[in-house]
Design a protein around this motif. Sequence first.
Motif: not given
Length: 173
Positions: A35-64
């Motif tokens: 075992y060498l160790g863990p590796a995390d995403l190098a370009d992981q989205a910020t919490e604000e970006q993740v929140s914006a994506v979740r909000n956009a998905r929720a809005a799209r779900t409501r529209r659909l």
Amino acid sequence: MGAWMTGQAGIQVRVRFMPHHDHRIEVYHAATGRYLGPADLADQATEEQVSAVRNARAARTRRLKKDLEASQRERYAAATQAEEPQRLGALTTAQAEAELAQATDTDLSQLSLPDLIPPAAPPAGWRTPASLAALTTPDRPAPAPSGRDEASAPDGTDGRPAPPTTDEDGDAS
């Protein structure tokens, strides 16, 4: 990326991951399995970006959901006597064209590319309609039908097997 990776260029590794943990992988040495160790995403989205994506998905779900409910709702004109029900819901020409244009954009069968790789031309002895002959590529021969030998393949011009031939002595071949 992981802090332990510094100076480890060139070694072969095996990567293991949990399907529901898409933020981290576990890295092991390929030869020893150590075992060498863990590796995390190098370009992981910020919490604000993740929140914006979740909000956009929720809005799209409501529209659909709203569109689905509206498409299932039928309104009929009031009637004081027995008669054929009259649907309500007048549309302008622009509204009808916009909805039809949106419907054709989402039709997945039209997005498919059935002619991306054209079918091969059938063997020369086969009779084919002109419409099929125009859609095939003549430079690629078609594969032989599976489970059939050459003797049962159609050789005649009418699609039936050619009649047996006889040699000079009258023997059938």
